[in-house]
Scaffold this motif. Structure first.
Motif, PDB file in Angstrom:
ATOM      1  N   THR A  56     116.721 -25.042 -25.032  1.00 43.43           N
ATOM      2  CA  THR A  56     116.491 -24.625 -23.540  1.00 43.43           C
ATOM      3  C   THR A  56     114.805 -24.599 -23.774  1.00 43.43           C
ATOM      4  OG1 THR A  56     118.495 -23.395 -23.492  1.00 43.43           O
ATOM      5  CG2 THR A  56     116.820 -22.606 -22.049  1.00 43.43           C
ATOM      6  N   VAL A  57     114.534 -25.082 -22.576  1.00 43.14           N
ATOM      7  CA  VAL A  57     113.044 -25.043 -22.055  1.00 43.14           C
ATOM      8  C   VAL A  57     112.990 -24.467 -20.664  1.00 43.14           C
ATOM      9  CG1 VAL A  57     111.256 -26.469 -21.728  1.00 43.14           C
ATOM     10  CG2 VAL A  57     112.543 -27.037 -23.477  1.00 43.14           C
ATOM     11  N   GLN A  58     111.996 -23.517 -20.405  1.00 43.24           N
ATOM     12  CA  GLN A  58     111.737 -22.834 -19.323  1.00 43.24           C
ATOM     13  C   GLN A  58     110.787 -23.567 -18.548  1.00 43.24           C
ATOM     14  OE1 GLN A  58     111.629 -18.667 -19.557  1.00 43.24           O
ATOM     15  NE2 GLN A  58     110.754 -18.467 -17.174  1.00 43.24           N
ATOM     16  N   GLN A  63     115.440 -22.297 -16.506  1.00 44.49           N
ATOM     17  CA  GLN A  63     115.882 -22.781 -17.828  1.00 44.49           C
ATOM     18  C   GLN A  63     116.734 -23.987 -17.892  1.00 44.49           C
ATOM     19  OE1 GLN A  63     117.315 -18.938 -19.349  1.00 44.49           O
ATOM     20  NE2 GLN A  63     115.478 -18.473 -20.262  1.00 44.49           N
ATOM     21  N   VAL A  64     116.041 -24.974 -18.643  1.00 47.71           N
ATOM     22  CA  VAL A  64     116.961 -26.301 -18.516  1.00 47.71           C
ATOM     23  C   VAL A  64     117.353 -26.692 -19.992  1.00 47.71           C
ATOM     24  CG1 VAL A  64     116.701 -28.841 -18.145  1.00 47.71           C
ATOM     25  CG2 VAL A  64     115.261 -27.220 -16.670  1.00 47.71           C
ATOM     26  N   ASP A  85     122.593 -28.066 -18.030  1.00 43.71           N
ATOM     27  CA  ASP A  85     122.820 -26.782 -17.477  1.00 43.71           C
ATOM     28  C   ASP A  85     121.463 -26.050 -17.107  1.00 43.71           C
ATOM     29  OD1 ASP A  85     125.554 -26.475 -17.912  1.00 43.71           O
ATOM     30  OD2 ASP A  85     125.222 -25.860 -20.151  1.00 43.71           O
ATOM     31  N   VAL A  86     121.351 -25.626 -15.917  1.00 44.97           N
ATOM     32  CA  VAL A  86     120.032 -24.944 -15.272  1.00 44.97           C
ATOM     33  C   VAL A  86     120.338 -23.717 -14.858  1.00 44.97           C
ATOM     34  CG1 VAL A  86     118.049 -25.267 -13.758  1.00 44.97           C
ATOM     35  CG2 VAL A  86     119.322 -27.370 -14.730  1.00 44.97           C
ATOM     36  N   ASP A  87     119.572 -22.543 -15.443  1.00 44.14           N
ATOM     37  CA  ASP A  87     119.497 -21.241 -15.173  1.00 44.14           C
ATOM     38  C   ASP A  87     118.690 -20.790 -14.270  1.00 44.14           C
ATOM     39  OD1 ASP A  87     122.426 -20.966 -16.342  1.00 44.14           O
ATOM     40  OD2 ASP A  87     121.354 -20.893 -18.279  1.00 44.14           O
ATOM     41  N   ILE A  98     122.530 -22.263 -11.940  1.00 37.59           N
ATOM     42  CA  ILE A  98     122.425 -22.570 -10.482  1.00 37.59           C
ATOM     43  C   ILE A  98     122.909 -24.002 -10.436  1.00 37.59           C
ATOM     44  CG2 ILE A  98     120.725 -21.063  -9.829  1.00 37.59           C
ATOM     45  CD1 ILE A  98     118.800 -23.475 -10.133  1.00 37.59           C
ATOM     46  N   PHE A  99     122.816 -24.712 -11.839  1.00 37.61           N
ATOM     47  CA  PHE A  99     123.440 -26.123 -11.879  1.00 37.61           C
ATOM     48  C   PHE A  99     124.044 -26.373 -13.252  1.00 37.61           C
ATOM     49  CE2 PHE A  99     122.717 -30.637 -13.124  1.00 37.61           C
ATOM     50  CZ  PHE A  99     123.370 -31.367 -11.945  1.00 37.61           C
TER      51      PHE A  99
END
Length: 139
Positions: A56-58, A63-64, A85-87, A98-99
């Motif tokens: 996970t990279v911000q 967060q992607v 996954d995107v938070d 969100i995705f």
């Protein structure tokens, strides 16, 4: 094996349906790194960043996390896709998904993350990165 009475378009479709899955599986290359481009709409700044699979990279408040990144094999029509996954980290510090879905590098507008402040889309899948892996050896 097809029967001797197989003729015409229906026969050709049957042959393609049998042969296509095996060819498609051989042509797909799983990659350890997904390359994304992010846009900060406030500053107008774009940045390209590499993310290892399941890392996970911000990027800003996002967060992607790519789960898989596959590309077509050599000699095939270019096709690059990643399940991502995107938070979003909200102002009250909660994390909200969100995705969650497929992104396609050849069609960045199709499933890009469009946030009020940030946009993120898949640029490529890569076999290696200049960024050290998350479990890299320590010196």
């Amino acid at each position: 094996m097809l029967s001797a009475t197989c003729r015409g378009i229906a026969c050709a479709a049957s042959i393609l349906m049998v042969a296509a899955p095996a060819a498609a599986q051989q042509a797909r290359v799983e990659n350890p790194v997904a390359e994304f481009t992010g846009l900060d709409k406030i500053t107008g700044r774009t940045i390209t960043f590499d993310v290892y699979i399941d890392e996970t990279v911000q990027f800003g408040a996002l967060q992607v996390t790519p789960r898989v990144c596959v590309s077509s094999g050599e000699g095939e029509e270019p096709r690059t896709e990643s399940f991502v996954d995107v938070d979003e980290i909200t102002l009250d510090r909660t994390i909200r998904r969100i995705f969650s879905g497929w992104m396609f590098a050849e069609s960045p507008g199709l499933n890009a993350v469009e946030h009020a402040v940030y946009d993120v889309w898949l640029k490529a899948c890569k076999g290696e990165s200049e960024v050290p892996p998350p479990d890299g050896p320590s010196d």
